[in-house]
Design an enzyme around this catalytic site. Structure first.
Site, PDB file in Angstrom:
ATOM      1  N   GLN A 121     -40.414 -15.527 -51.887  1.00 15.51           N
ATOM      2  CA  GLN A 121     -39.416 -16.561 -52.180  1.00 15.51           C
ATOM      3  C   GLN A 121     -40.224 -17.847 -52.333  1.00 15.51           C
ATOM      4  O   GLN A 121     -40.641 -18.445 -51.349  1.00 15.51           O
ATOM      5  CB  GLN A 121     -38.396 -16.668 -51.041  1.00 15.51           C
ATOM      6  CG  GLN A 121     -37.508 -17.905 -51.097  1.00 15.51           C
ATOM      7  CD  GLN A 121     -36.719 -18.039 -52.396  1.00 15.51           C
ATOM      8  OE1 GLN A 121     -36.183 -17.074 -52.926  1.00 15.51           O
ATOM      9  NE2 GLN A 121     -36.687 -19.247 -52.945  1.00 15.51           N
TER      10      GLN A 121
ATOM     11  N   GLN B 278     -39.424 -20.810 -54.170  1.00 13.32           N
ATOM     12  CA  GLN B 278     -38.754 -22.105 -54.179  1.00 13.32           C
ATOM     13  C   GLN B 278     -38.515 -22.554 -52.732  1.00 13.32           C
ATOM     14  O   GLN B 278     -38.121 -21.733 -51.908  1.00 13.32           O
ATOM     15  CB  GLN B 278     -37.400 -22.028 -54.907  1.00 13.32           C
ATOM     16  CG  GLN B 278     -36.852 -23.402 -55.264  1.00 13.32           C
ATOM     17  CD  GLN B 278     -35.493 -23.327 -55.982  1.00 13.32           C
ATOM     18  OE1 GLN B 278     -34.837 -22.298 -55.967  1.00 13.32           O
ATOM     19  NE2 GLN B 278     -35.081 -24.412 -56.585  1.00 13.32           N
TER      20      GLN B 278
ATOM     21  N   GLU C 161     -33.004 -17.408 -58.833  1.00 10.98           N
ATOM     22  CA  GLU C 161     -33.001 -17.223 -60.285  1.00 10.98           C
ATOM     23  C   GLU C 161     -34.370 -16.901 -60.873  1.00 10.98           C
ATOM     24  O   GLU C 161     -34.749 -17.471 -61.901  1.00 10.98           O
ATOM     25  CB  GLU C 161     -32.442 -18.493 -60.924  1.00 10.98           C
ATOM     26  CG  GLU C 161     -33.328 -19.759 -60.780  1.00 10.98           C
ATOM     27  CD  GLU C 161     -33.098 -20.577 -59.524  1.00 10.98           C
ATOM     28  OE1 GLU C 161     -32.623 -20.013 -58.525  1.00 10.98           O
ATOM     29  OE2 GLU C 161     -33.401 -21.791 -59.533  1.00 10.98           O
TER      30      GLU C 161
ATOM     31  N   HIS D 142     -23.991 -17.732 -61.626  1.00  7.93           N
ATOM     32  CA  HIS D 142     -24.813 -18.875 -61.216  1.00  7.93           C
ATOM     33  C   HIS D 142     -26.298 -18.627 -61.527  1.00  7.93           C
ATOM     34  O   HIS D 142     -26.949 -19.442 -62.189  1.00  7.93           O
ATOM     35  CB  HIS D 142     -24.610 -19.135 -59.723  1.00  7.93           C
ATOM     36  CG  HIS D 142     -25.422 -20.280 -59.201  1.00  7.93           C
ATOM     37  ND1 HIS D 142     -24.916 -21.545 -59.065  1.00  7.93           N
ATOM     38  CD2 HIS D 142     -26.712 -20.349 -58.798  1.00  7.93           C
ATOM     39  CE1 HIS D 142     -25.861 -22.352 -58.607  1.00  7.93           C
ATOM     40  NE2 HIS D 142     -26.967 -21.644 -58.427  1.00  7.93           N
ATOM     41  N   GLU D 143     -26.824 -17.518 -61.044  1.00 10.17           N
ATOM     42  CA  GLU D 143     -28.262 -17.270 -61.233  1.00 10.17           C
ATOM     43  C   GLU D 143     -28.591 -17.083 -62.711  1.00 10.17           C
ATOM     44  O   GLU D 143     -29.633 -17.528 -63.185  1.00 10.17           O
ATOM     45  CB  GLU D 143     -28.733 -16.074 -60.403  1.00 10.17           C
ATOM     46  CG  GLU D 143     -28.444 -16.156 -58.900  1.00 10.17           C
ATOM     47  CD  GLU D 143     -28.826 -17.477 -58.241  1.00 10.17           C
ATOM     48  OE1 GLU D 143     -29.727 -18.178 -58.749  1.00 10.17           O
ATOM     49  OE2 GLU D 143     -28.201 -17.821 -57.207  1.00 10.17           O
TER      50      GLU D 143
ATOM     51  N   HIS E 139     -28.937 -20.374 -64.520  1.00 11.47           N
ATOM     52  CA  HIS E 139     -30.245 -21.010 -64.331  1.00 11.47           C
ATOM     53  C   HIS E 139     -31.230 -20.657 -65.449  1.00 11.47           C
ATOM     54  O   HIS E 139     -32.243 -21.346 -65.627  1.00 11.47           O
ATOM     55  CB  HIS E 139     -30.862 -20.590 -62.994  1.00 11.47           C
ATOM     56  CG  HIS E 139     -30.466 -21.432 -61.824  1.00 11.47           C
ATOM     57  ND1 HIS E 139     -30.629 -22.793 -61.785  1.00 11.47           N
ATOM     58  CD2 HIS E 139     -29.926 -21.089 -60.614  1.00 11.47           C
ATOM     59  CE1 HIS E 139     -30.218 -23.262 -60.605  1.00 11.47           C
ATOM     60  NE2 HIS E 139     -29.778 -22.238 -59.874  1.00 11.47           N
TER      61      HIS E 139
ATOM     62  N   GLU F 240     -29.366 -27.673 -60.106  1.00  8.02           N
ATOM     63  CA  GLU F 240     -28.209 -27.017 -59.472  1.00  8.02           C
ATOM     64  C   GLU F 240     -26.861 -27.542 -59.959  1.00  8.02           C
ATOM     65  O   GLU F 240     -25.917 -26.777 -60.112  1.00  8.02           O
ATOM     66  CB  GLU F 240     -28.313 -27.121 -57.950  1.00  8.02           C
ATOM     67  CG  GLU F 240     -29.525 -26.389 -57.357  1.00  8.02           C
ATOM     68  CD  GLU F 240     -29.551 -24.882 -57.626  1.00  8.02           C
ATOM     69  OE1 GLU F 240     -28.520 -24.300 -58.019  1.00  8.02           O
ATOM     70  OE2 GLU F 240     -30.639 -24.287 -57.449  1.00  8.02           O
TER      71      GLU F 240
ATOM     72  N   ASP G  59     -36.790 -28.394 -48.853  1.00  5.21           N
ATOM     73  CA  ASP G  59     -35.680 -27.521 -48.457  1.00  5.21           C
ATOM     74  C   ASP G  59     -34.573 -28.317 -47.744  1.00  5.21           C
ATOM     75  O   ASP G  59     -33.417 -27.908 -47.741  1.00  5.21           O
ATOM     76  CB  ASP G  59     -36.167 -26.381 -47.545  1.00  5.21           C
ATOM     77  CG  ASP G  59     -36.955 -25.323 -48.329  1.00  5.21           C
ATOM     78  OD1 ASP G  59     -36.899 -25.347 -49.580  1.00  5.21           O
ATOM     79  OD2 ASP G  59     -37.634 -24.488 -47.698  1.00  5.21           O
TER      80      ASP G  59
ATOM     81  N   TYR H 243     -25.451 -29.564 -55.796  1.00  6.00           N
ATOM     82  CA  TYR H 243     -24.639 -28.520 -56.438  1.00  6.00           C
ATOM     83  C   TYR H 243     -23.277 -29.056 -56.877  1.00  6.00           C
ATOM     84  O   TYR H 243     -22.929 -29.044 -58.047  1.00  6.00           O
ATOM     85  CB  TYR H 243     -24.396 -27.361 -55.458  1.00  6.00           C
ATOM     86  CG  TYR H 243     -25.602 -26.511 -55.159  1.00  6.00           C
ATOM     87  CD1 TYR H 243     -26.562 -26.944 -54.263  1.00  6.00           C
ATOM     88  CD2 TYR H 243     -25.764 -25.264 -55.747  1.00  6.00           C
ATOM     89  CE1 TYR H 243     -27.663 -26.154 -53.962  1.00  6.00           C
ATOM     90  CE2 TYR H 243     -26.863 -24.462 -55.458  1.00  6.00           C
ATOM     91  CZ  TYR H 243     -27.810 -24.908 -54.564  1.00  6.00           C
ATOM     92  OH  TYR H 243     -28.895 -24.130 -54.280  1.00  6.00           O
TER      93      TYR H 243
END
Ligand code: BES
Ligand code: ZN
Length: 555
Positions: free
Chosen positions: A123, A125, A248, A272-273, A276, A295, A350, A358
């Site tokens: 992961q 991001q 994404e 959503h993904e 992206h 986002e 983060d 969003y």
């Protein structure tokens, strides 16, 4: 160009990495990736290449005069300074990762669906790529890459890239936060011409059923905003400890198994993904303060997809849910964190991941759409994705562009640089939700998951016993509904549901579910001892990213 990304040691204005060649062995016994990364670069000025690393052990650097690993910063990790040979346009770094790498989760067989094989996934991001690849870990830099990944017999490696037996190639340039790898006992099932799903064998049928609309979703975005430019679009269902709903990664969205509800009710996550692939992957935030460009646009496009596929009523429900959650979360945020263009100085990016980028971001776009009309706004968006395709842009770039193309639709400076929701914001409405609010429900047979969620969130002083007696929330198989119910049960101290809280927190690792429940538990002495007992058992199974979050809550 100034150094503009405060979350990277690198200086892409002086030397810019263009292509990465990865060669890695996946060692489950030691929980280590070991091998090399060759970086091909453009030289602009000077001989010092600065790379981001976190917890990497550097063995040697080929084709360099010298190198030095600096002192680690708690947020940024350690800079790797490489002195290039005169005229050299590549270096190869031999390295291995740490078993605690923040961007890797190594799972033992009991933590998987099949229980027989280990699992690894990345992961990257926001700034975790540096924990498994030494590179210029800033979204302002894009690289193409190819990779050779060696895995134990019986396991399969997949990457967000073109794939043919453990060889991978990404011909489109991507920011480092989108480089992704997973290894496990994976099966593939086609969904359409250019889409499919990877999952562990026990999950593959349910996953293929849940995601059946994927191909139609790709067509829906293309009809509005232009061609899908990444070739294939596949999904990968991860084990339940995945800390996010979805990620994404280009060509291969990573998804939590908690969206597999059995009734396709949570597939807004796929919309959503997939969205992206335009907002984020094609046009990318240049720094993490510009995260709302990723986002906010994505939530806007996601709802447009839902509207096209499932009708305006469904899209309106999602918009109202989002609007309400935004208000609830913003109430607890400091003023500066209610700003779209967030100041992240001295912070982990983060931390900026609240609903503000969003939902406030999507609300801004919705409000512009209302002001200029849908037809003009769609033409604007389509041109925007074209104009900035495969580039990384800042909020200032967006402002320059929109001010030229759509002058003065709304007070943009107030929306983007000031806290809260400006007057004149569009208010989403849902007729279905108004019926949900109109008293104790009598006919719920046809209610959607969204209506149930709205119903629960609309209870000011919930009669927990009656709710449970009539609607059996404690037995819900829908992760979103069960989460909402258990959160309310903790708040209300509703004893009959409390025994479910531990099993829930131990069986999922999705931060969006964990965080609110742990926060709520920590508000009372009994809750605190429950939180500590549960976390004590659950922590080892959580992703490093989720551990950081929950450590901060439970201590
Ligand atoms: N890119 C995000 C996930 C993310 C954000 C990972 C910031 C790391 C740092 C992804 O697209 C996302 O937004 N996922 C949401 C689900 C979505 C349906 C709103 C999530 O994981 O909850
Ligand atoms: Zn997203």
């Amino acid at each position: 160009m100034e150094k503009m990304d405060i979350h990277s040691w690198s200086r892409p204005d002086l030397l810019r990495v263009r292509h990465v060649e990865l060669d890695l062995d996946v060692n489950f016994a030691n929980r280590v990736l070991a091998g090399s990364a060759a970086l091909h670069l453009d030289r602009i000025s000077g001989d010092e290449l600065i790379l981001d690393t976190r917890g990497l052990a550097i063995r040697s650097v080929d084709n360099a005069a010298s190198y030095e690993l600096g002192a680690p910063d708690p947020i940024l990790g350690a800079p790797l300074r490489v002195e290039l040979l005169p005229g050299a346009t590549w270096v190869r770094i031999h390295y291995s990762t740490s078993p605690q790498a923040s961007g890797l989760q190594w799972l033992d067989p009991p933590q998987t669906a099949g229980k027989l094989h280990p699992f690894l996934y990345t992961q990257s991001q926001a700034i975790h790529a540096r924990s498994w690849i030494p590179l210029q870990d800033t979204p302002a830099v894009r690289v193409t890459f190819d990779a050779t990944i060696r895995v134990p017999n019986g396991l399969r490696a997949v990457m967000g890239a073109e794939m043919s037996d453990n060889r991978f190639r990404m011909p489109q340039p991507v920011p480092p936060y989108l480089i992704a790898l997973a290894v496990g006992n994976l099966e593939f099932r086609a969904l359409g011409e250019r889409s499919g799903v990877y999952a562990e064998p026990p999950m593959i049928d349910a996953a293929a059923y849940e995601f059946a609309d994927t191909e139609a979703m790709i067509g829906a975005v293309e009809a509005m905003y232009g061609p899908y430019r990444w070739g294939r679009y596949d999904l990968l269902v991860l084990p339940p400890s995945f800390p996010f709903g979805g990620m994404e990664n280009p060509r291969l969205t990573f998804a939590t198994p908690t969206v597999i509800a059995g009734d396709r009710s949570l597939v807004s996550l796929v919309a959503h993904e997939l969205a992206h692939s335009w907002s984020g992957n094609l046009v990318t935030n240049a720094t993490w303060s510009d995260f709302w460009l990723n986002e906010g646009f994505t939530v806007y496009v996601e709802r447009r997809v839902l509207e096209r596929l499932y009708g305006p009523a469904r899209a309106a429900m999602e918009a109202v849910l989002g609007r309400r959650q935004l208000d609830a979360e913003m109430a607890g945020l400091r003023e500066p964190d209610r700003i779209l263009h967030i100041d992240l100085s001295g912070r982990d990016p983060d931390d900026g991941c609240t609903l503000v980028p969003y939902e406030k971001g999507a609300l801004l776009l919705r409000t512009i759409e209302q002001a200029v009309g849908r037809e003009r706004f769609d033409a604007f968006l389509r041109a925007y994705f074209d104009r900035f395709a495969f580039q990384s842009i800042t909020t200032a770039d967006f402002l320059d562009y929109i001010r030229r193309e759509l002058p003065n639709p709304v007070p943009l400076d107030e929306w983007i640089f000031r806290p809260g929701i400006p007057a004149g914001a569009t208010e989403p409405h849902s007729g279905a939700f108004e019926r949900v609010e109109s008293g104790w429900p009598t006919d719920t047979a046809a209610w959607s998951t969204q209506e149930w969620l709205h119903f629960l969130r609309s209870q000011d002083l919930p009669d927990m016993a009656r709710l449970d007696r009539e609607f059996h929330f404690t037995e819900s198989r829908n992760s979103e509904i069960l989460f909402q119910w258990l959160l309310m049960a903790v708040k209300a101290g509703y004893e009959p549901a409390l025994p479910q809280v531990g099993p829930f927190l131990k069986s999922v690792g999705r931060r969006k579910f964990l965080k609110p429940i742990y926060i709520e538990l920590m508000k009372t002495p009994e809750g605190q001892s429950m939180a500590r007992a549960i976390y004590g058992e659950a922590r080892a199974g959580y992703h490093p990213i989720a551990r950081v979050t929950i450590d901060g809550i439970v201590g």
